[in-house]
Design an enzyme around this catalytic site. Structure first.
Site, short mmCIF file in Angstrom:
data_model
loop_
_atom_site.label_atom_id
_atom_site.label_comp_id
_atom_site.label_asym_id
_atom_site.label_seq_id
_atom_site.Cartn_x
_atom_site.Cartn_y
_atom_site.Cartn_z
N GLU A 203 37.85 45.81 38.13
CA GLU A 203 37.88 44.37 37.80
C GLU A 203 39.21 43.57 38.29
O GLU A 203 40.24 44.02 37.94
CB GLU A 203 37.44 44.20 36.25
N GLU B 227 37.89 47.23 28.63
CA GLU B 227 39.30 46.78 28.43
C GLU B 227 39.70 46.96 26.97
O GLU B 227 39.43 46.09 26.39
CB GLU B 227 39.57 45.22 28.95
C1 IDC Z 1 35.66 36.19 30.69
C2 IDC Z 1 34.86 35.20 31.36
C3 IDC Z 1 34.37 33.85 30.68
C4 IDC Z 1 33.96 34.41 29.31
C5 IDC Z 1 34.89 35.63 28.53
C6 IDC Z 1 34.16 36.12 27.25
O1 IDC Z 1 35.24 34.87 32.62
O2 IDC Z 1 33.59 33.19 31.06
O3 IDC Z 1 33.67 33.26 28.36
O4 IDC Z 1 35.10 36.61 29.35
O5 IDC Z 1 34.92 36.29 26.40
C7 IDC Z 1 38.76 40.36 31.46
C8 IDC Z 1 37.53 40.54 31.03
C9 IDC Z 1 36.32 39.59 31.36
C10 IDC Z 1 36.96 38.17 31.40
C11 IDC Z 1 37.87 37.96 32.33
C12 IDC Z 1 38.25 36.81 32.49
O6 IDC Z 1 36.98 41.91 31.43
O7 IDC Z 1 35.39 40.04 30.25
O8 IDC Z 1 35.76 37.34 31.38
N1 IDC Z 1 38.88 38.73 32.07
O9 IDC Z 1 39.16 36.21 31.05
N2 IDC Z 1 39.93 40.92 31.41
C13 IDC Z 1 41.09 40.06 32.03
C14 IDC Z 1 40.40 38.71 32.09
#
Ligand code: IDC
Length: 414
Positions: A336, A249
């Site tokens: 995702e 992303e």
């Molecule tokens: C989030 C995880 C969280 C972690 C964080 C790290 O759910 O536990 O602490 O990342 O920075 C994304 C991302 C994905 C995110 C997820 C939710 O690809 O890494 O995971 N998210 O925030 N994009 C939109 C949402």
């Protein structure tokens, strides 16, 4: 002690950035997030990395709130790739088969042993015979934090019991334990190769995901990415079940041009080892601005552009963008998605999730759910109290986990 001081120093610097520029820049956010996560690590040095990661959630929530403000301000570009260009690549026979399959509502639960290597025809992922296929599956959480969920029994269960045919291996690049920061590179690569092997044994397709997030622009760690993908594509040169996701992303204002130039350097490295691999390319603003890619697609017919959604946050605007881009000929892959909000936490919105999945099914767009872990957040499919790494029972599941497992089970099974 020195580490503690460094963490403290980083926090002060990051706090300074916050106070000075109230409207956080993406890099300020990154500093702040890293500082808080660093501090967390120091405070919990005797605990497991997985638990440390759990404590980053609140911080991410704030970042996500900023993100959403920014997202709401994003205008959709009407420019899209010409459908004529895409259609010209599809020979008439394949197009007819594809059309027939769509009209009849036929569904192929593609399996590597049956359907072989995948490729992109027009907007559609197809199997080795040119039949439209849709992949559906689940993504790991960060493998540095939740490595134990990458195990053969778990992957087999996803395949056989849930009816999933896709497993995504998410390897963060820039966070604590990330591949390009202080992560154990050999261990991370071993988890990736193990995961790919488990997927192969379970007759599933698998995504190797270079999970950029706080490193907003993939060019930031481009050299590492090139070395990583060269090595992985060589190791998996004989595997037809691997898809490569070269940047999860991009965000923080990273332009499509910047992503495109990164992709133009990384893709040839993969193609040198595996000429026909399907490659997934992230798009600006946390892989939401597929319209930017549509306006200026890569000169490569075997790539798909990723769109990510979190159903509690992303609704009709983003769904409409997806539909417009696909109707105009852009191949899209939802590598995702979550049922909750974009922080990875908060209430699940199953009404919105259902609308999303209906749209994806209508166009046979592949999708992968976030995340296979037991972190204390609603996007984790297992409860924090669950300790099972496979052989899960109903008691192990979070609300989101039960829902998506049952959704997969309710989908056509062949
Ligand atoms: C989030 C995880 C969280 C972690 C964080 C790290 O759910 O536990 O602490 O990342 O920075 C994304 C991302 C994905 C995110 C997820 C939710 O690809 O890494 O995971 N998210 O925030 N994009 C939109 C949402």
């Amino acid at each position: 002690m020195r580490q503690l001081y460094e963490g403290f120093k980083k926090t002060v610097v990051a706090a300074g950035i916050c106070i000075c520029c109230l409207g956080l820049t993406a890099c300020g956010k990154k500093e702040a997030q890293q500082a808080v996560e660093q501090e967390t690590v120091q405070m919990q040095e005797n605990e497991t990395v997985g638990k440390q990661a759990a404590d980053g959630a609140d911080d991410l929530k704030n970042a996500e709130a900023d993100k959403e403000t920014e997202n709401r301000g994003t205008e959709h570009d009407a420019d899209t790739q010409s459908s004529t260009d895409a259609a010209s690549e599809v020979n008439e026979k394949d197009a007819a088969a594809e059309q027939k399959s769509m009209e009849n509502g036929d569904y192929i639960l593609a399996r590597p042993s049956q359907n072989g290597a995948l490729s992109v025809k027009g907007t559609q992922l197809v199997d080795e015979k040119g039949q439209a296929v849709q992949l559906r599956g689940i993504s790991t959480h960060g493998i540095a934090w939740f490595p134990d969920f990458v195990n053969q029994d778990a992957v087999m269960q996803l395949s056989k019991d849930w009816g999933a045919n896709l497993f995504r291996i998410a390897m963060y690049t820039d966070e604590n334990g990330g591949y390009c920061t202080d992560g154990d590179k050999e261990k991370l690569k071993a988890l990736v190769t193990d995961g790919v092997e488990y997927a192969k044994q379970a007759d599933m397709y698998v995504i190797v995901d270079w999970h950029i997030l706080s490193d907003c622009d993939p060019n930031q760690n481009k050299d590492e990415a090139i070395a990583f993908f060269r090595e992985m594509a060589e190791v998996f040169a004989d595997n037809d079940n691997v898809l490569y996701e070269i940047c999860n992303e991009p965000n923080g204002g990273t332009s499509w041009d910047s992503i495109k130039s990164y992709a133009e350097e990384v893709i040839p490295v993969i193609r040198a080892q595996k000429p026909d691999a399907v490659i997934l390319v992230g798009t600006p603003t946390w892989s939401q601005e597929i319209d930017k890619a549509a306006a200026s697609p890569l000169d490569d017919s075997n790539v798909m552009y990723t769109l990510h959604f979190y159903a509690g946050t992303h609704k009709d605007d983003l769904r409409n963008r997806l539909e417009t881009c696909v109707q105009n000929g852009l191949p899209v892959f939802v590598s995702e998605f979550g049922m909750c909000d974009a922080s990875g936490n908060g209430a699940n919105d199953f009404v919105s999730t259902t609308k999303w999945l209906e749209l994806l099914n209508k166009y046979q767009i592949s999708f992968c759910c976030w995340n296979l872990a037991n972190k204390d957040e609603s996007s984790s499919v297992f409860k924090a109290s669950s300790t099972a790494l496979s052989d899960w029972t109903d008691d192990d599941f979070n609300e989101s986990g039960r829902w998506i497992r049952d959704y997969f089970r309710g989908m056509p099974q062949k």
